[in-house]
Design an enzyme around this catalytic site. Sequence first.
Site, short mmCIF file in Angstrom:
data_model
loop_
_atom_site.label_atom_id
_atom_site.label_comp_id
_atom_site.label_asym_id
_atom_site.label_seq_id
_atom_site.Cartn_x
_atom_site.Cartn_y
_atom_site.Cartn_z
N GLU A 109 -24.66 -14.60 -16.56
CA GLU A 109 -25.23 -15.85 -16.05
C GLU A 109 -26.67 -15.63 -15.58
O GLU A 109 -26.99 -14.61 -14.94
CB GLU A 109 -24.39 -16.34 -14.86
CG GLU A 109 -24.66 -17.74 -14.44
CD GLU A 109 -23.92 -18.76 -15.30
OE1 GLU A 109 -24.25 -19.96 -15.19
OE2 GLU A 109 -23.02 -18.37 -16.05
N ASP A 110 -27.53 -16.58 -15.91
CA ASP A 110 -28.89 -16.65 -15.36
C ASP A 110 -29.67 -15.34 -15.53
O ASP A 110 -30.26 -14.81 -14.58
CB ASP A 110 -28.84 -17.05 -13.87
CG ASP A 110 -28.41 -18.50 -13.69
OD1 ASP A 110 -28.28 -19.20 -14.71
OD2 ASP A 110 -28.20 -18.92 -12.55
N ALA A 138 -37.11 -23.35 -27.02
CA ALA A 138 -36.79 -22.18 -27.85
C ALA A 138 -36.23 -21.05 -26.99
O ALA A 138 -36.41 -19.88 -27.32
CB ALA A 138 -38.04 -21.71 -28.60
N ASN A 176 -21.40 -28.08 -19.43
CA ASN A 176 -20.78 -26.79 -19.75
C ASN A 176 -19.38 -26.62 -19.19
O ASN A 176 -18.60 -25.81 -19.67
CB ASN A 176 -21.66 -25.64 -19.25
CG ASN A 176 -22.84 -25.39 -20.15
OD1 ASN A 176 -23.22 -26.26 -20.94
ND2 ASN A 176 -23.45 -24.23 -20.05
N TYR A 199 0.85 -1.19 0.00
CA TYR A 199 0.00 0.00 0.00
C TYR A 199 0.89 1.24 0.00
O TYR A 199 1.88 1.29 -0.71
CB TYR A 199 -0.96 -0.06 1.20
CG TYR A 199 -2.11 0.90 1.08
CD1 TYR A 199 -2.92 0.90 -0.06
CD2 TYR A 199 -2.38 1.83 2.08
CE1 TYR A 199 -3.97 1.79 -0.18
CE2 TYR A 199 -3.44 2.73 1.96
CZ TYR A 199 -4.22 2.71 0.83
OH TYR A 199 -5.26 3.59 0.70
N ASN A 228 -32.64 -31.61 -17.58
CA ASN A 228 -32.12 -32.16 -16.32
C ASN A 228 -33.12 -31.93 -15.20
O ASN A 228 -33.74 -30.87 -15.15
CB ASN A 228 -30.78 -31.50 -15.96
CG ASN A 228 -29.60 -32.42 -16.23
OD1 ASN A 228 -29.71 -33.62 -16.12
ND2 ASN A 228 -28.47 -31.82 -16.56
N LYS A 254 -20.40 -20.88 -9.61
CA LYS A 254 -19.75 -20.73 -10.92
C LYS A 254 -18.31 -20.24 -10.73
O LYS A 254 -17.40 -20.68 -11.42
CB LYS A 254 -20.54 -19.73 -11.77
CG LYS A 254 -20.20 -19.74 -13.26
CD LYS A 254 -20.60 -21.05 -13.90
CE LYS A 254 -20.37 -21.05 -15.39
NZ LYS A 254 -21.56 -20.69 -16.17
N ASP A 303 -25.00 -19.44 -20.41
CA ASP A 303 -26.26 -20.17 -20.57
C ASP A 303 -26.59 -20.37 -22.05
O ASP A 303 -27.15 -21.39 -22.44
CB ASP A 303 -27.41 -19.41 -19.90
CG ASP A 303 -27.21 -19.29 -18.40
OD1 ASP A 303 -26.62 -20.21 -17.82
OD2 ASP A 303 -27.63 -18.28 -17.82
#
Length: 765
Positions: free
Chosen positions: A137-138, A196, A319, A40, A287, A95, A163
């Site tokens: 994500e999501d 879809a 994935n 620092y 799943n 993740k 995703d």
Amino acid sequence: MNKNSKRREALLYHAKPTPGKIQVVPTKKYATQRDLSLAYSPGVAEPCLEIAKNVENVYKYTAKGNLVAVISNGTAVLGLGDIGPEASKPVMEGKALLFKIFAGIDVFDIEIGTKDVDAFIETVKNIAPTFGGINLEDIKAPESFEIERRLVEELNIPVMHDDQHGTAIISSAALLNALELANKKAESLKMVVSGAGSAALACADLYVLLGVKPENIYMFNSKGLLTKDNALLSKMQMKYAREGKSISLEEALVGADLFLGLSSGNLMTPKMLLGMAKNPIVFAMANPDPEIAYDLAMDTRKDIIMATGRSDHPNQVNNVLGFPYIFRGALDVRATKINEAMKMAAVRALAALAKESVPEQVNIAYGETKLVFGREYIIPKPFDPRLITTVAPAVAKAAMDSGVALNPIHDWNEYNEELLERLGSDNKMVRLLTNRAKTDPKRVVFAEADHLDVLKAAQIVLEEGIGFPILLGNKELILELKEELGFDAEVPIYDPKTPEEDKRRLHYAEIYWKARQRRGISLLDAQKWMRERNYFAAMMVNEGEADALVTGFSRSYPSVVKPIMQLIGKAPGISLIATTNMMMTNRGPMFLSDTAINPNPSSDDLAKIALMTAKTVKMFGMEPVIGMVSFSNFGSSSDASASKVREAVAYLHNYYPDLIVDGEIQADFALNPEMLKAKFPFSKLAGKKVNTLIFPNLESANITYKLLKELYSVDSIGPIMMGMGKPVHIFQLGASVEEMVNMAAVAVVDAQEKIKRVKNLEIKF
């Protein structure tokens, strides 16, 4: 385990001992005032000034180049839906954990409290200077498409919505190989898609780049076939909408070559599957229940090539095969984006890897004699250690070739070595071990099952599919503890001291007495000893009523070893019992021997211990590289302790010349390949990474393994018994639940190996 128990276990996992799954760890020294003044003020001003002169220096002086943000607003979390940013945080931390353990990438998870697309994008852009890459994500569709598109355009660091693209990349690799096996061409493929959403649309986009024609794609959502007259479709969905009237999923599948399922379980019937073309390709990836069950599909058609999202069936589209290594390659060349060329490079690298010879480590982990490219192996396994050195370089090269790499790689061999070094800091061996045990579970006796932690371990072993527990102890107490744990599965429970077990106990005593009647054991002694659990349990294994035994949680090691040695004894042709501990160090797994049995082994004993340890290392799918350690180096001392190590090495060099072993050698030289090569270039260990240490006595081995465990929180599996006639393994006194589960997995794998050796002998004779 009942629902409430599973819920409690999951909550405890995330809450204890420290809330969450990730933490920030310093990478620099901070012990002295000098260190802190460099970290620092005032020392930190110097890198700040250098970055101010040239912003690219941020990669030189900070962690930005290996730091990814996993970002969500919690609008489409797993199958839970729109649960909000705070509720999404455990998933984002998960993740982050996967990024770290598979590719060595550091992650900050960022949860953003807005559903407004513009506000979300502005927030990400404002924090982007902190990061080397962004993993979205999501985030619910269709907003996720616009968010990713704009961030890719407006930022100069890699951005990917996993995703969407993760499943697309992995399944595209599977598709390339499936087409080859089915003798089909992408250009003539008739493809039916159930689902879809973002993943289905990304898959379709990537499949089109592989040659599939959009006009040959029939895409369904929960309402039916996507058609042009449906005003509710998004712009992305409209690309795959068809002219004319709607047809059913069953009608669309007639003559179809490929079914891609990214919707919900059990939508596809055997009749639908039978209507598909010859050599149908079915990617049923819902799943936990695929669109059609794997076994049902296999029974329905023998010519099918099938993949699912499940780990218990061949061809898992996971994935984790993609995103850690895609970001690894992108970060390492400082790519400004993840473009289509990089995604396609990952696809082709994964497809090619499935055609290469599989390392024995992977075969062992999945209980296969030999994985070979074919209908049941069209995509690499998630535990394949070659993924990081295959996918990451392919992505990095594609970034360079497509002009988005700011820091190109010049020495690919050096880069490959750097990637391999990143594999040493996690617990892959534990996952490999348990995965292998699951391929052929065995009956495991838990001799102290009326202890809560032992019963917890037995419960996990059963529920994870590692083995089938047999519980020994006070039956009434075990049943009470089972109820407390929510352990409601029916498993055998025996109490050797009860009248219920009189017949079995007397039978065991008779056998034991006949075996040891000339060694001072009377029939009465034998009957008395069979009331003790370890004697009773060992006889269960001897008589084939159990496959393996684990014990030792509540008693000292020497007191447990005695009955085991008396009843089980050594394997045929073995004159010495020894133990090894597998330590999960930051340089990878290290085997330390002998940590529990032989106080002062002779040179002959040391050679035997080295050979047994080498066999154990190979059982885990690794090639043993053995350092025989001492306080001296290659004859620098004539002390008896060093001399016996030297004599053991001479014997091994003479009779086992292919074994990579050397010594006597000091531990620092054994563990530092560069230092060893510079000082002792003649050594068989020079330039190699030692993964096994054989110690000159029990004292040094035991002290070393316990120091590592306590000072550095190094996880340990062991002591693993070597040379026993049956699969029997002994816990350390007061072992943790996790340690006991791992030892039970070792016992199962040991049982698998011993059965295999017996079968091989039967074949030879």
